[in-house]
Design a protein around this motif. Structure first.
Motif, mmCIF file in Angstrom:
data_model
loop_
_atom_site.group_PDB
_atom_site.id
_atom_site.type_symbol
_atom_site.label_atom_id
_atom_site.label_comp_id
_atom_site.label_asym_id
_atom_site.label_seq_id
_atom_site.Cartn_x
_atom_site.Cartn_y
_atom_site.Cartn_z
ATOM 1 N N ALA A 1 0.814 -1.212 0.000
ATOM 2 C CA ALA A 1 0.000 0.000 0.000
ATOM 3 C C ALA A 1 0.849 1.265 0.000
ATOM 4 O O ALA A 1 0.368 2.337 -0.363
ATOM 5 C CB ALA A 1 -0.924 -0.003 1.219
ATOM 6 N N ARG A 2 2.111 1.154 0.424
ATOM 7 C CA ARG A 2 2.991 2.312 0.435
ATOM 8 C C ARG A 2 3.634 2.575 -0.913
ATOM 9 O O ARG A 2 4.303 3.585 -1.092
ATOM 10 C CB ARG A 2 4.091 2.119 1.488
ATOM 11 N N ARG B 1 -1.134 -0.142 -6.878
ATOM 12 C CA ARG B 1 -2.405 0.228 -6.280
ATOM 13 C C ARG B 1 -3.229 -1.027 -5.995
ATOM 14 O O ARG B 1 -3.257 -1.954 -6.792
ATOM 15 C CB ARG B 1 -3.177 1.166 -7.198
ATOM 16 N N ARG C 1 -8.286 -1.295 -1.831
ATOM 17 C CA ARG C 1 -8.594 -0.402 -0.732
ATOM 18 C C ARG C 1 -8.111 1.020 -0.998
ATOM 19 O O ARG C 1 -8.783 1.997 -0.663
ATOM 20 C CB ARG C 1 -7.979 -0.937 0.573
ATOM 21 N N GLN C 2 -6.942 1.166 -1.618
ATOM 22 C CA GLN C 2 -6.453 2.497 -1.966
ATOM 23 C C GLN C 2 -7.351 3.168 -2.992
ATOM 24 O O GLN C 2 -7.675 4.356 -2.884
ATOM 25 C CB GLN C 2 -5.032 2.395 -2.516
ATOM 26 N N GLU D 1 -10.541 4.383 -1.393
ATOM 27 C CA GLU D 1 -10.334 5.603 -0.604
ATOM 28 C C GLU D 1 -10.382 6.829 -1.508
ATOM 29 O O GLU D 1 -11.045 7.831 -1.197
ATOM 30 C CB GLU D 1 -8.991 5.538 0.121
ATOM 31 N N THR D 2 -9.684 6.754 -2.622
ATOM 32 C CA THR D 2 -9.671 7.866 -3.574
ATOM 33 C C THR D 2 -11.056 8.077 -4.180
ATOM 34 O O THR D 2 -11.494 9.216 -4.394
ATOM 35 C CB THR D 2 -8.650 7.596 -4.690
#
Length: 224
Positions: free
Chosen positions: A32-33, A38, A41-42, A45-46
């Motif tokens: 996730a970092r 991608r 979940r990322q 969020e966006t």
């Protein structure tokens, strides 16, 4: 097979169950970092943040925003209710056993079953707290979304509303995820040797949910 050997195998099964779940979550946290990798979940969020930004610039969407946020709030409320019912039930059933396990004949007894019961309580408590905080953020975002589009107050709170929607989604997902992670723990309590198998199945299922589809990746990265 002696009792000592059975207990040793049970401890290994418990350790394997926890290790599989922990390693997957750690691997996801590392991925996730990385902006080039991608995950679902990322992207979600966006998505929520961009949705709030879009309705904040479109007049007449105040009712739609409130209805959408209310639906999300109700989903988080259901997760919180499920977690608190599970927590109360687990404490009610486990409290006598926990007390007897910790002090039995004046000697502390820490068994594989006790370790899994403690993990069960931690996951349920974490799910409850995360879901309750998601309800809080969705509630505040609902007030912001109900403000007339273009008004001074709406313009001042739009960035905060997008942040609240993003945080609420993260917390709701965390609470729901902790409930899913209960499956191998409960399996291990009933039959310790089946815990690692259940953990592998759960991880495989989570991998499918966490991976973006090819269509979604092409939307976010047209060059891919």
């Amino acid at each position: 097979m002696s009792e000592a050997m059975i207990e040793a195998i049970s401890w290994l099964s418990v350790a394997a169950t926890m290790a599989i779940l922990a390693l997957y979550e750690f691997r996801f946290a590392i991925r996730a970092r990385r902006p080039t990798e991608r995950v679902a979940r990322q992207a979600h969020e966006t998505l929520r943040e961009e949705w709030f930004a879009a309705i904040s610039t479109t007049p007449g969407t105040e009712v739609l925003a409130v209805q959408t946020l209310r639906n999300s709030l109700m989903s988080a409320s259901v997760t919180a209710s499920t977690a608190v019912l599970g927590l109360v039930g687990a404490v009610t059933l486990s409290a006598p056993l926990l007390r007897e396990s910790f002090i039995l004949g004046g000697m502390p007894m820490f068994t594989p079953r006790l370790a899994l019961e403690l993990v069960l309580l931690v996951l349920l408590l974490s799910s409850l707290i995360s879901s309750a905080m998601a309800v809080r953020y969705y509630t505040h975002a609902g007030f912001i979304g109900a403000m007339p589009v273009g008004s001074e107050s709406r313009l001042r709170w739009t960035a905060t509303g997008g942040l609240y929607v993003r945080r609420a989604g993260v917390l709701y997902g965390r609470g729901l995820r902790n409930l899913i992670l209960l499956s191998p723990v409960l399996t291990g309590i009933v039959y310790p040797f089946a815990g690692p198998v259940a953990a592998i199945l759960v991880v495989r299922g989570l991998q499918r949910f966490d991976r973006l589809s090819k269509q979604t990746r092409s939307v976010h990265h047209p060059e891919a």
